[in-house]
Structures are given as C-alpha cells and as structure tokens.
Design an enzyme around this catalytic site. Sequence first.
Site, short mmCIF file in Angstrom:
data_model
loop_
_atom_site.label_atom_id
_atom_site.label_comp_id
_atom_site.label_asym_id
_atom_site.label_seq_id
_atom_site.Cartn_x
_atom_site.Cartn_y
_atom_site.Cartn_z
N THR A 131 -25.55 -37.04 -27.65
CA THR A 131 -24.42 -38.11 -29.27
C THR A 131 -25.55 -38.69 -29.26
O THR A 131 -26.13 -39.99 -29.15
CB THR A 131 -23.35 -38.45 -27.83
N GLU A 161 -17.87 -34.64 -23.24
CA GLU A 161 -18.61 -33.25 -23.49
C GLU A 161 -17.87 -32.51 -24.41
O GLU A 161 -17.48 -31.10 -24.14
CB GLU A 161 -18.57 -32.05 -21.81
N GLU A 183 -10.26 -32.08 -29.31
CA GLU A 183 -10.21 -31.51 -30.85
C GLU A 183 -11.37 -30.40 -31.47
O GLU A 183 -11.45 -29.43 -31.82
CB GLU A 183 -9.99 -32.38 -31.72
#
Length: 385
Positions: free
Chosen positions: A124, A363, A367
Amino acid sequence: MFLLSAEERAIVDLVRDFVDREVKPVVRELEHDNVYPEDLIKQMAAMGMFGLTIPEPYGEVRVSTVCYAMVTEELARGWMSLAGVIGGHTVVAKLILLYGTEEQRQRYLPRMATGELRAAMALTEPGGGSDLQALRTVARLDGDEYVVNGSKTWITNARRSGLVALLCKTDPTATPPHAGISVLLAEKGTGFEVSRDLPKLGYKGVESCELSFDDYRVPADAVLGGVPGRGFAQMMRGLEIGRIQVAGRAVGVGRAAFEDSLRYAQERESFGVQIWKHQSISNYLADMATKLTAARLMLHDSAERLDRGERCDLEAGMAKLFASETAMQIALDALRIHGGYGYSTEFDIERYFRDAPLMIVGEGTNEIQRNVITRQLISRQQSQS
C-alpha cells in the site's frame, strides 16, 4: 473434511494453551499501554510459529494451511496483534517458496523459519489504497542495481523486520501497467528508513509504519524469481494465504467476543433471571454462534483448496469478506450484551470492537473485495460455458 494429523492437532493445542496461559493474563495491560510484546514474540518463535508454512529443507515443520488457519484463530482469540505479526511474514515466505530462486530460498527461508529473520510486505502507498496497479514507487535499473524511490504505508513489522517484499514498478512505461511491476526482496540499508509510526484505533502493540525509499539501492538479483515484470501476479497469489490469514484473525476475534458474551450472559442477572433467558439476548447469542460457525467453515474450505493446489482466490476472498463482517457484527452485539461493561476498558469487549475493523479494511478493503469476487464469479462462469 478439515482433518488434522496428530502432530497438527498437538500444535493447535499447544498454541491454545500458550494463549490461555501466557497471553490472556497480560494482554489487557500490554494492549492499553501499546507495548510491543517482545517476550510473547520470542515464545512464538521458539514454538516454531514463524516457520509453520516453510517446508524442509528450509524449515523443520510445515503444517497444512488448515492447521495454519487454526493457529491463527487461536492467536487472534488471545490478541489479534500476535496473529498480525506472523501474517505478512507468512505471505513473504510463501512468495519466496513459490517464486524465489534457489539462492533466494537458501538465503532467507531457514532464518525466516526460526524467526531470526522477520519479514514484512510493502504494498500500500499513501493515497493509493487497494489500487496496486497505480504504484508510484519506482525502481530504475542502474548498472547491476535497482535504485528505488517512493513510499509505502501501513507496513506491519516495519521496524523489526530485516526483509521487506517491496511491490514496485521496474518498468513505469509498461502496458498494461501490471506488466511492469516486480517484487524486490529489500533488506534494510542506506536509503531505506521507517519515516513514522501510524497511530491506530486498535491493533496495538505491533507497529504499523510508513517506509521511505530515497535512492535506496538493491542488487538486480533482488527481484523475486530473478525476472522482472512478474510481481503483480506473484503478489496476487501470495495474497490468497494473506486473506486466509486475515479471515483466521477475524474468526479468532469473533470467537473471543462470543465466548466472553456466552459466559457473561450466564453470570449476569436482570429482572430475576440470567440475561440469556431474555429473548433479545438469546437471539444475539444464536446469531453469533451461527455466523461464527459459517465463517470458520468458509475459512477452512478455502485453506483446504489451497492445500490441494486448487485456485482459491474466490474462496479466500469470500472467507475474508464474510469472516471480517461477522467479527465486526459479533463485537458490536457483544458490546450490547455486556451493556455498560462492554464500553469499559476493564473488560476485553472494547478491544475486540477496536480490533475487528482492521480485517474489514486490511488485505484489500471489503468494498474492493466484493468487486473482485464478482469478477471471479463472472470469469468462472464464462470459462465453463
């Protein structure tokens, strides 16, 4: 289905005893003080938990993914943060085992199995979220080295890991974008630093950090598997066990909240009866137990598929989605059952309520997970027609 060997059952029992004997008596104080559980982590390493998915000749005991999921559940039942410590580490071990060169396996896996070398995965980016193809961290080839610039965020184990599986672009001009993405096995060194620790609602004790790469240099052979451009597909495969692990954490947190609620409902009385005899409380307990059982079955099904070598991205995603939403609902209902005590820091319910949301957003957010599940459903249907 889901049968463990005698050795695996002994391992799960050992972890359960460890949680009851060593973790539960100290977790509330450690969690509230946000203290890194060094002694507990050392015990976990001595018990072989960092090497549960690493086979011989690199490790000593490799267990089935179902067993690993059960171990994760037991750890999270005691303290979700402890399960988080081995989560990213396990994904990196799986990546090296599946895709690493033999030199990479020999170099890292034996030390990872003992916990001497801890690993983290860096996916990320600030502002990037779950869109992994929109990476801005770039590694440019300079002679026989890659020079890395960029930043990563929400990295568990960032301060205490000696190895980071870094997802980055080694060819920013590639079309489609994922064709230019690689995984670099980055060891700590000059130009690679932890820029800050992130304050969190829950998931205390274990660090989640931002990493900064400023002209960080790694050898060209640090590319996972030795061939650049394959990192996106490699990481997607690694995230199968990552999502199984997160689902296991969710089942563990949900189980802890349910067990505390079931016990409390038999101890607490109102209007002259134990509160479980009130229909509203009874309904909560029935729904908790039912959803928890369903979540565990989905978890074990996806783990068993992975053990059989079958594709399980859909099943792991559904297990992660359902288990995490279930844990959040159980935590909320547990708070309702406990009333004011559920809101008190003298009880564990408020910790479950703060820990549960991590599995919803970690993880891959739920959504995004729903989108992935739908695409997989369509893809599988089309492949069968």
